[in-house]
Design an enzyme around this catalytic site. Structure first.
Site, PDB file in Angstrom:
ATOM      1  N   GLU A 235     -14.415 -35.406  40.961  1.00  0.00           N
ATOM      2  CA  GLU A 235     -13.113 -35.920  40.520  1.00  0.00           C
ATOM      3  C   GLU A 235     -12.605 -35.210  39.269  1.00  0.00           C
ATOM      4  O   GLU A 235     -11.403 -35.014  39.113  1.00  0.00           O
ATOM      5  CB  GLU A 235     -13.196 -37.426  40.263  1.00  0.00           C
ATOM      6  CG  GLU A 235     -13.371 -38.225  41.538  1.00  0.00           C
ATOM      7  CD  GLU A 235     -13.373 -39.727  41.291  1.00  0.00           C
ATOM      8  OE1 GLU A 235     -12.365 -40.275  40.827  1.00  0.00           O
ATOM      9  OE2 GLU A 235     -14.420 -40.352  41.547  1.00  0.00           O
ATOM     10  N   HIS A 251     -38.454 -35.106  51.798  1.00  0.00           N
ATOM     11  CA  HIS A 251     -38.759 -35.321  53.216  1.00  0.00           C
ATOM     12  C   HIS A 251     -37.673 -34.776  54.137  1.00  0.00           C
ATOM     13  O   HIS A 251     -37.717 -34.995  55.334  1.00  0.00           O
ATOM     14  CB  HIS A 251     -38.967 -36.815  53.469  1.00  0.00           C
ATOM     15  CG  HIS A 251     -40.114 -37.371  52.676  1.00  0.00           C
ATOM     16  ND1 HIS A 251     -41.413 -37.354  53.116  1.00  0.00           N
ATOM     17  CD2 HIS A 251     -40.150 -37.909  51.427  1.00  0.00           C
ATOM     18  CE1 HIS A 251     -42.204 -37.885  52.196  1.00  0.00           C
ATOM     19  NE2 HIS A 251     -41.469 -38.219  51.145  1.00  0.00           N
ATOM     20  N   LYS A 343      -4.171 -42.936  48.905  1.00  0.00           N
ATOM     21  CA  LYS A 343      -3.788 -44.333  48.643  1.00  0.00           C
ATOM     22  C   LYS A 343      -2.308 -44.542  48.977  1.00  0.00           C
ATOM     23  O   LYS A 343      -1.922 -45.567  49.524  1.00  0.00           O
ATOM     24  CB  LYS A 343      -4.065 -44.694  47.179  1.00  0.00           C
ATOM     25  CG  LYS A 343      -5.559 -44.766  46.858  1.00  0.00           C
ATOM     26  CD  LYS A 343      -5.806 -45.215  45.440  1.00  0.00           C
ATOM     27  CE  LYS A 343      -7.289 -45.215  45.141  1.00  0.00           C
ATOM     28  NZ  LYS A 343      -7.651 -45.635  43.819  1.00  0.00           N
TER      29      LYS A 343
HETATM   30  C1  F6R Z   1     -10.317 -42.575  39.829  1.00  0.00           C
HETATM   31  C2  F6R Z   1     -11.579 -43.087  40.340  1.00  0.00           C
HETATM   32  C3  F6R Z   1     -11.638 -43.560  41.758  1.00  0.00           C
HETATM   33  C4  F6R Z   1     -11.304 -45.059  41.815  1.00  0.00           C
HETATM   34  C5  F6R Z   1     -11.260 -45.562  43.247  1.00  0.00           C
HETATM   35  C6  F6R Z   1     -11.015 -47.070  43.343  1.00  0.00           C
HETATM   36  O1  F6R Z   1     -10.448 -42.333  38.471  1.00  0.00           O
HETATM   37  O2  F6R Z   1     -12.547 -43.122  39.647  1.00  0.00           O
HETATM   38  O3  F6R Z   1     -12.925 -43.295  42.264  1.00  0.00           O
HETATM   39  O4  F6R Z   1     -12.233 -45.787  41.075  1.00  0.00           O
HETATM   40  O5  F6R Z   1     -10.268 -44.896  43.968  1.00  0.00           O
HETATM   41  O6  F6R Z   1      -9.934 -47.450  42.557  1.00  0.00           O
HETATM   42  P1  F6R Z   1     -10.101 -48.680  41.551  1.00  0.00           P
HETATM   43  O7  F6R Z   1     -11.265 -48.328  40.680  1.00  0.00           O
HETATM   44  O8  F6R Z   1      -8.834 -48.798  40.825  1.00  0.00           O
HETATM   45  O9  F6R Z   1     -10.412 -49.861  42.419  1.00  0.00           O
END
Ligand code: F6R
Length: 352
Positions: A235, A251, A343
């Site tokens: 990320e 393994h 998203k």
């Molecule tokens: C972005 C990040 C992602 C979010 C994931 C879930 O910085 O770390 O891995 O954590 O998309 O989103 P949240 O944490 O807001 O539920």
């Protein structure tokens, strides 16, 4: 001079100032320890705890689960997905963790917990999760907003300790929590950009990895931390990374080190002073067998005395290392455009 030691280069390559958020991580953890739920969680001692979360919000659950596995007699599972596992019933506790409060999988887990009458607490900075907790009268820990979820790890981990203590599960003694905080405070001073590469372990590690693909291996406890390093590299630096754990990778995955691509990889071994002698021997054998094939090998250790300090400090070292890798690869360590796009495309249409 490496760009890692050049304030102007850092300002250009890190326009959202992720370095400040990382430098303030110890203060975040200290603040997180003071957060409680409103209304207070009133639940009997659960037979199982399920932390529902995704990505950065699940990482707090991973730390909790791996740490608690050696200190409490209640299983703590991390559920990454829609709904809830069948074991989550009225005698369990669900912690629905979503920093943004908008993660579809966690909202679904929260709804199932309410429908099944499972005690549930929301841990979030706001969004639909906060609204649903409010609407259903379920307790909620409100986190400060404005961070990237993966950089809010302190907020997504430490509030679980008093929550669980309140229902009879003492995960970590207060002394160990305090030692973790002071260890992080010291480590922050050693890893911040102001500390030059020659005396900065995270910068040196990023420079050692350079253009190679990091293959991060931990032991039974630090394997979870290895996975967090991998996701931080993905990320923050927007590059592939592998993660695995001993003894399991002995393994299966070890055979892959005979492939021609091994020279383009850099092995990072996450060691822990508390690891069993059998695991220490496995690390040595692994180093001997794959070291010559790999482009390079680095070994890093958690800081502090207690298990919690060692796990959290090793995680913090990974946050900084992935940050410096992002800078070296000229990637903005803050933004995650593809993740956001997924998203956006999956968001339910808003009613007219
Ligand atoms: C972005 C990040 C992602 C979010 C994931 C879930 O910085 O770390 O891995 O954590 O998309 O989103 P949240 O944490 O807001 O539920």
């Amino acid at each position: 001079m490496t760009p890692l030691d050049d304030p102007a280069a850092l300002a250009r390559l890190d326009p959202h100032n992720a370095r400040r958020v990382l430098a303030e991580f110890p203060a975040q953890c200290r603040h997180a320890c003071t957060l409680t739920s409103v209304p207070p969680l009133r639940a009997p001692r659960p037979r199982a705890v399920v932390v529902a979360g995704m990505g950065g919000s699940a990482a707090g659950g991973d730390l909790l689960s791996v740490y608690a596995a050696e200190s409490v007699d209640v299983p703590i599972l991390v559920h990454r997905g829609y709904g809830l596992p069948a074991l989550a019933g009225p005698h369990s506790l669900v912690i629905a963790a979503s920093y943004s409060g908008e993660t579809a999988e966690v909202l679904s887990a929260f709804d199932v917990a309410v429908a099944r009458n499972v005690p549930v607490v929301a841990v979030t900075a706001g969004g639909a999760l906060a609204e649903r907790a409010e609407a259903t009268g379920r307790p909620r820990v409100t986190l400060p907003g404005g961070l990237m979820p993966r950089m809010a790890l302190g907020y997504l981990f430490f509030p679980a300790l008093p929550l669980l203590a309140g229902c009879g599960i003492d995960v970590a003694p207060d002394g160990e929590v305090e030692e973790t905080l002071t260890t992080l405070e010291t480590l922050a001073g050693e890893l911040v950009p102001e500390r030059p590469a020659a005396q900065n372990e995270a910068k040196r590690l990023a420079l050692a990895i350079a253009d190679r693909l990091p293959a991060i291996y931990g032991g039974p406890a630090t394997g979870t931390v290895a996975y967090r390093w991998k996701t931080d590299v993905e990320e923050n630096a927007k590059t592939f990374a592998l993660a695995g754990a001993l003894p399991e990778m002995n393994h299966n995955e070890i055979e892959a080190w005979r492939s021609s691509g091994a020279k383009d990889m850099h092995v990072v071994l996450l060691r822990d002073r508390g690891e069993r002698p059998e695991i220490a021997r496995r690390f040595r054998v692994l180093h001997d067998l794959i070291g010559p094939a790999a482009g390079g090998v680095s070994e890093v250790w958690g800081r502090g005395e207690g298990r919690l300090a060692r796990l959290v400090s090793l995680t913090y070292l990974g946050q900084w290392t992935s940050y410096y890798l992002a800078v070296l690869r000229e990637r903005d360590p803050w933004s995650v455009p593809l993740l956001d796009e997924v998203k956006r495309r999956l968001r339910p249409p808003t009613s007219p």
